[in-house]
Design an enzyme around this catalytic site. Sequence first.
Site, PDB file in Angstrom:
ATOM      1  N   VAL A 561       0.835  -1.202   0.000  1.00 25.88           N
ATOM      2  CA  VAL A 561       0.000   0.000   0.000  1.00 25.88           C
ATOM      3  C   VAL A 561       0.871   1.254   0.000  1.00 25.88           C
ATOM      4  O   VAL A 561       0.385   2.359   0.111  1.00 25.88           O
ATOM      5  CB  VAL A 561      -0.956   0.047   1.215  1.00 25.88           C
ATOM      6  N   ASP A 562       2.182   1.061  -0.109  1.00 27.96           N
ATOM      7  CA  ASP A 562       3.066   2.229  -0.176  1.00 27.96           C
ATOM      8  C   ASP A 562       3.768   2.235  -1.527  1.00 27.96           C
ATOM      9  O   ASP A 562       3.409   1.472  -2.417  1.00 27.96           O
ATOM     10  CB  ASP A 562       4.078   2.197   0.984  1.00 27.96           C
ATOM     11  N   ASP A 563       4.756   3.081  -1.678  1.00 25.60           N
ATOM     12  CA  ASP A 563       5.392   3.185  -2.982  1.00 25.60           C
ATOM     13  C   ASP A 563       6.549   2.213  -3.133  1.00 25.60           C
ATOM     14  O   ASP A 563       7.670   2.595  -3.469  1.00 25.60           O
ATOM     15  CB  ASP A 563       5.814   4.634  -3.237  1.00 25.60           C
TER      16      ASP A 563
END
Length: 692
Positions: A561-563
Amino acid sequence: MEERLKVLRSHLAPFPPGASQSGLVSQTTSAQPREGHADVARPVSVTYHARTGVNSREDYERLHRRSIQDPAGFWADFASDFHWERPWRRDHARWNFDRRCGRVETAFFEGGRTNIAYNCLDRHIASGRGRQPCFLWEGNDIGVDRRMTFEEVRDEVCRLANWLKSVGVRKGDAVAIYMPMVCELPIAMLACARLGAVHTVVFGGFSAESLAQRCADCRSKVVITASGGARATKVVPLKQITDKAVQLASKDGFQIETVLVLEHPSVPKRECPWRQGRDVWYQDVVPRQSSNCPVEWVNSEHPLFLLYTSGSTGKPKGVVHSTGGYMVAAAVTTRYVFDLQPGDVYWCTADCGWITGHSYLAYGPLLCGARSVIYEGVPSHPTPARCWQIVEKYKVRQFYTAPTLIRALEAHDDKFVLGSDRSSLAVLGTVGEPINPRAWNWFFEVVGEGRCPIVDTWWQTETGAAMITPLPGAWPCVPGSATLPFFGVAPVLLDDKGKELHGATEGILALKQAWPSAIRTVKGDHKRFEETYFATFPGYYFTGDGCRRDANGCYTITGRVDDVINVSGHRVGTAEVEAALASHGACTEAAVVGFDHDIKGQGIYAFVTLHDGHEFSDAIRKDLVKTVREQIGAFAAPDVIHWAPGLPKTRSGKIMRRILRKIAAKKDDELGDISTLADPSIVQGIIELRGK
Ligand code: WTA
């Protein structure tokens, strides 16, 4: 913080329940999915009797309950299988996950002193297993192999440790290891551990820049490397790359003083670049050392190793693991997850350059007294039958690999699998990225002949050991689902405000209780450690993964859910790739997102804007890709470079990656609201340049 949560919101629910995450056929691979294996996630029950004694969900729940209620007592029972020079205190487990209550920290087996290399080798030798093989090494070329017994490995570990001492390496010093998958790689790790030195293995696919950066960050004055490495028909010039890394580090003011070079047949001595006074041939100095090297007993919390990994922002972080807690967790997970008993032939295809190679190739299997296959080459060399030939040759019982390898092999005819006898296989495992049900079903039905449970293990560099995973035979497997938390693991699903969600639902996966192999800190930057993992949701370890929980309490990881992008199970930080692209003279700005890739799971998709005066061209495209290869490594090279007249930004200048992800997925009709962009017309401009 608000920005970060927005990022999380835009990532949640990347694909609907039960659906495959790989939808697109990639632009870089010719492999096409074949018909035949259903892309459905139906639970599968396999009759398997585990020798660990955990054979039902009730067996598991009893142990799991105790592990959560009394972690100190639970883990102490397992730790007593090992040799401790000094016992741990009764109240040895301690942690704080809440920054508001002081320093975030974790400690297990406090008061205890031990040595993991002793427990991997000498302990087995003392119990009479010294003459049994522990490494079954298979070279890149068919017919080249080597067996080493516990005694032989221990002796070589001692010789190398004595040499390290002779060049000044002491307890607590960092030593970088940049090697191909030969026996000397885990031997080098163990030699460091024997001395209490902190190893940092750098994957052989990383570039000189990456190696230099890591050596400088952890102040490693010694690098252990090889003249070269063999990958199918290619030679990796490891020594040449190391030379460049030494040069780059010294430009930045850090001097690597000694380079120990193992001669590898891929690059013979006479062809290997050499610097007199700094470089030393392994074969010249190590065999002359004594095979007796006293063990350096260290405190349980003494750092065992550093492993650099990518995150959402900035440079890779040096994840620090402890000795005692890591040792116990690596061993116990290996035993329970793979149902591994002493003498079993076990094969993990990971490279020691990644955490999987640390916990489930080097340490876990040795701690459990297994015979471990170490394969130097690539799985499809010289044909896609190689893996299964190796399984037949060594009679592998447990086979642990990554979904990307399964997808790559699945793309070939089944005859490559069926030609080898796989009757020795009992447990199959996957790790590193979500596995799509079609690949899972193929692995289960074709490779495992429908008789082997598949353990889909979810974990991270930071967790050190498997965290959510099936236990073979204890409950049904569900394609694509990691199912239930391992002992001592307390997962929760949070909404984007950090509220715990209950029942069957989807949210952000966090962990609310420490486990023995938890990351202890980030090398040189405890503040970054706290901010990365414990600031998003105070009181919880933030995993960076999205997750679904079903009515049975089973967990299915849906992706980051992050980069961070998971390319072939390798973690790549978008910020690092963007920085590499932006360092190219023609590039104004770059934004990198992941896209579904049939083989790699996720591919790297880069949007690039060029300075005035530079035309979009194939030459610049190639050059940009080359820049990323040089600065990070070939595995991080973008699959697609999409020219952009500008990047879609909010009025405050933030790139809206949500929009770029949709464009990369060719979902132009799902862009959503673009009116908040500083210049909404840019979006159309980008879409028009697709394929140009
Ligand atoms: C992903 C690898 C789905 C996840 C051990 C995690 C998985 C990241 C699984 C860590 C799995 C790992 N199912 N996703 N079974 N295992 N991941 O640090 O996104 O290289 O956060 O550790 O891989 O990658 P790392």
